[in-house]
Enzyme design. Structure first.
Site, short mmCIF file in Angstrom:
data_model
loop_
_atom_site.label_atom_id
_atom_site.label_comp_id
_atom_site.label_asym_id
_atom_site.label_seq_id
_atom_site.Cartn_x
_atom_site.Cartn_y
_atom_site.Cartn_z
CE1 TYR A 142 40.21 36.88 49.06
CE2 TYR A 142 40.12 39.13 49.85
CZ TYR A 142 40.81 38.11 49.25
OH TYR A 142 42.10 38.32 48.81
NE ARG A 171 42.15 40.34 41.23
CZ ARG A 171 43.12 39.55 41.69
NH1 ARG A 171 43.69 39.82 42.84
NH2 ARG A 171 43.50 38.48 41.00
CG ASN A 191 40.50 24.59 42.95
OD1 ASN A 191 41.03 25.61 42.51
ND2 ASN A 191 39.40 24.62 43.69
CE1 TYR A 213 45.88 24.62 63.15
CE2 TYR A 213 47.68 23.04 63.08
CZ TYR A 213 46.33 23.33 62.98
OH TYR A 213 45.44 22.31 62.73
CB THR A 252 49.44 42.78 43.87
OG1 THR A 252 49.83 43.15 45.20
CG2 THR A 252 50.68 42.47 43.06
NE ARG A 297 51.48 12.95 58.65
CZ ARG A 297 50.60 12.20 58.03
NH1 ARG A 297 49.43 12.69 57.70
NH2 ARG A 297 50.87 10.95 57.76
P1 NAD Z 1 43.99 34.26 41.69
O1 NAD Z 1 42.52 34.08 41.74
O2 NAD Z 1 44.62 34.58 40.38
O3 NAD Z 1 44.75 32.97 42.26
C1 NAD Z 1 44.21 32.12 43.22
C2 NAD Z 1 44.57 30.69 42.85
O4 NAD Z 1 44.06 29.79 43.85
C3 NAD Z 1 43.94 30.24 41.51
O5 NAD Z 1 44.90 29.60 40.72
C4 NAD Z 1 42.83 29.28 41.94
O6 NAD Z 1 42.53 28.32 40.95
C5 NAD Z 1 43.43 28.69 43.20
N1 NAD Z 1 42.43 28.13 44.14
C6 NAD Z 1 41.29 28.73 44.58
N2 NAD Z 1 40.65 27.92 45.44
C7 NAD Z 1 41.42 26.80 45.57
C8 NAD Z 1 41.29 25.60 46.31
N3 NAD Z 1 40.24 25.38 47.12
N4 NAD Z 1 42.26 24.65 46.20
C9 NAD Z 1 43.33 24.84 45.37
N5 NAD Z 1 43.49 25.97 44.63
C10 NAD Z 1 42.55 26.94 44.74
O7 NAD Z 1 44.35 35.38 42.78
P2 NAD Z 1 45.74 36.07 43.13
O8 NAD Z 1 45.59 37.53 42.90
O9 NAD Z 1 46.85 35.36 42.51
O10 NAD Z 1 45.77 35.86 44.71
C11 NAD Z 1 46.57 34.86 45.31
C12 NAD Z 1 46.46 34.96 46.82
O11 NAD Z 1 46.91 36.25 47.26
C13 NAD Z 1 45.03 34.79 47.34
O12 NAD Z 1 45.07 34.05 48.54
C14 NAD Z 1 44.59 36.22 47.62
O13 NAD Z 1 43.64 36.27 48.64
C15 NAD Z 1 45.90 36.88 48.03
N6 NAD Z 1 45.86 38.32 47.76
C16 NAD Z 1 46.01 38.80 46.49
C17 NAD Z 1 45.93 40.17 46.28
C18 NAD Z 1 46.11 40.77 44.93
O14 NAD Z 1 45.98 41.99 44.78
N7 NAD Z 1 46.47 40.05 43.89
C19 NAD Z 1 45.68 41.05 47.36
C20 NAD Z 1 45.50 40.49 48.61
C21 NAD Z 1 45.61 39.14 48.82
N1 UDP Z 2 36.18 49.04 40.36
C1 UDP Z 2 35.65 49.86 39.38
N2 UDP Z 2 35.43 49.33 38.15
C2 UDP Z 2 35.73 48.04 37.82
C3 UDP Z 2 36.28 47.21 38.82
C4 UDP Z 2 36.48 47.73 40.09
O1 UDP Z 2 35.39 51.04 39.61
O2 UDP Z 2 35.50 47.65 36.66
C5 UDP Z 2 36.44 49.60 41.69
C6 UDP Z 2 35.88 48.80 42.86
O3 UDP Z 2 34.55 49.16 43.12
C7 UDP Z 2 36.83 49.21 43.97
C8 UDP Z 2 38.17 49.42 43.26
O4 UDP Z 2 37.83 49.62 41.89
O5 UDP Z 2 36.43 50.43 44.55
C9 UDP Z 2 39.11 48.24 43.39
O6 UDP Z 2 38.39 47.07 43.03
P1 UDP Z 2 39.04 45.65 42.88
O7 UDP Z 2 37.92 44.70 42.60
O8 UDP Z 2 40.18 45.69 41.95
O9 UDP Z 2 39.68 45.34 44.31
P2 UDP Z 2 39.22 45.59 45.84
O10 UDP Z 2 40.27 46.48 46.36
O11 UDP Z 2 37.88 46.26 45.88
O12 UDP Z 2 39.19 44.24 46.42
#
Ligand code: NAD
Ligand code: UDP
Length: 318
Positions: free
Chosen positions: A148, A189, A37, A162, A178, A109
């Site tokens: 979250y 982040r 979206n 499921y 990541t 489905r």
């Molecule tokens: P991101 O915010 O870059 O990507 C999320 C994507 O989902 C975006 O493109 C956003 O537009 C889309 N989106 C959000 N709500 C939506 C909805 N209702 N319908 C359709 N699309 C929707 O974040 P990311 O880092 O790429 O994370 C991707 C997934 O991996 C997430 O589910 C996140 O919770 C999980 N995850 C990521 C990390 C990380 O460090 N990157 C760590 C843990 C979990």
């Molecule tokens: N953080 C920080 N400065 C920033 C952004 C994040 O010190 O500008 C800290 C945040 O408080 C956390 C850690 O960095 O302790 C990782 O934050 P992030 O939002 O990347 O991911 P989280 O693991 O907290 O979901």
């Protein structure tokens, strides 16, 4: 021509991780339908894929039902950065919970295998260190991060129900922090914030005193792990599976490394620590090593240098 070509749905495919996943699946010769979206994602991240005839994009919010004929679903849709998931917490919860119900219903489905991008946040502010999959976590159910954390926990419950009740073939991975190219400049982040601040010689904003720890995984390692897990065929193992890099460091150490690598004049400043910010986080990835023979290969030095190069490029174009 790939005769075993699968049709794969990637929700959140225009986001940071999703765009890398779409690209990798196309490289493997699959047909990819990206559903997003564009809440935190953008068409820019996938524009290089539009020329590929195996790629399609649908703008859709997964809190509403969707019907598509697919073989596999990777459910990544959900804002992942605290500032973005806290901006509209009700929508964040709906995305995790209603989104999971809609995607699991679709998987049931059309008999598709389905992967869930869960998170280390299900462990909350952990009392067990490093975190193993068997640890149930310490999560505040009513705080600013709960939309979250609890949304993702509920999604895990839905996936396993499921599976048990309807025999849906699931994979649930708990992804740890990541980073890498394709993150937004305003992602919020820590890695992207510090790199952008360092490149612009602005103050580096550490929240709290910087003694909290995280363990950072480079994006290509993570994507390999996700695909490996999806393709694994362990009869009794559907997850949850930790995916991340177990090299842990403090946020202060991260700031110093980024300042040094970018040769920046930035100064470190300290700001308030957000409520419920986890004090420590490090994955135990022995289960991934044992069950899917996966281990990260890119260290922080190399990963940061690719990421710094990416942000330098886009900042020069702004
Ligand atoms: P991101 O915010 O870059 O990507 C999320 C994507 O989902 C975006 O493109 C956003 O537009 C889309 N989106 C959000 N709500 C939506 C909805 N209702 N319908 C359709 N699309 C929707 O974040 P990311 O880092 O790429 O994370 C991707 C997934 O991996 C997430 O589910 C996140 O919770 C999980 N995850 C990521 C990390 C990380 O460090 N990157 C760590 C843990 C979990
Ligand atoms: N953080 C920080 N400065 C920033 C952004 C994040 O010190 O500008 C800290 C945040 O408080 C956390 C850690 O960095 O302790 C990782 O934050 P992030 O939002 O990347 O991911 P989280 O693991 O907290 O979901």
């Amino acid at each position: 021509m790939n005769n075993n070509k699968k049709r794969v749905l990637v929700t959140g495919g225009a986001g940071f991780l999703g765009s890398h996943l779409c690209e990798k699946l196309l490289e493997k010769g699959e047909e990819v339908i990206c559903v997003d979206n564009l809440y935190t994602g953008s068409k820019k991240k996938i524009q290089h894929l539009f020329a590929n005839e195996n790629f399609e994009f649908i703008r859709h919010d997964i809190t509403f039902p969707l019907f598509l004929e697919v073989d596999e679903i990777y459910n990544l849709a959900c804002p992942a950065s605290p500032i973005h998931y806290q901006y509209d917490p009700v929508q964040t919860l709906k995305t995790s919970v209603h989104g999971a119900i809609n995607m699991l219903g679709l998987a049931k489905r059309v008999n598709a295998k389905i992967f869930q991008a869960s998170t280390s946040e299900v462990y909350g502010d952990p009392e067990v260190h490093p975190q193993k999959e068997e640890y149930w976590g310490k999560v505040n159910p009513i705080g600013p991060r709960s939309c979250y954390d609890e949304g993702k926990r509920c999604a895990e419950t839905l996936f396993f129900d499921y599976h048990r009740q309807h025999n849906v073939d699931i994979r649930v991975a708990r992804i740890f922090n990541t980073y890498g190219p394709q993150m937004n400049i305003n992602d919020g982040r820590v890695v992207s914030n510090f790199i952008v601040q360092a490149l612009e010689n602005q103050d580096i904003t550490i929240y709290g005193n910087g003694s909290q720890t995280r363990s950072f995984c480079y994006v290509s390692d993570l994507i390999n792990g996700i695909i490996h897990f999806m393709n694994s065929n362990l009869k009794d193992f559907k997850g949850p599976l930790n995916l991340g890099n177990s090299k842990e460091l403090t946020i202060l150490e991260l700031a110093e490394k980024i300042i040094k690598t970018t040769n920046s004049n930035s100064k470190i400043i300290f700001k308030d620590l957000p409520e419920d910010d986890p004090k420590q986080r490090q994955p135990d990835v022995s289960l991934a090593e044992k069950n899917i023979n996966w281990n990260p290969t890119i260290d922080l030095k190399e990963g940061l240098s690719h990421t710094i190069e990416y942000f330098s490029d886009i900042l020069n174009k702004v």
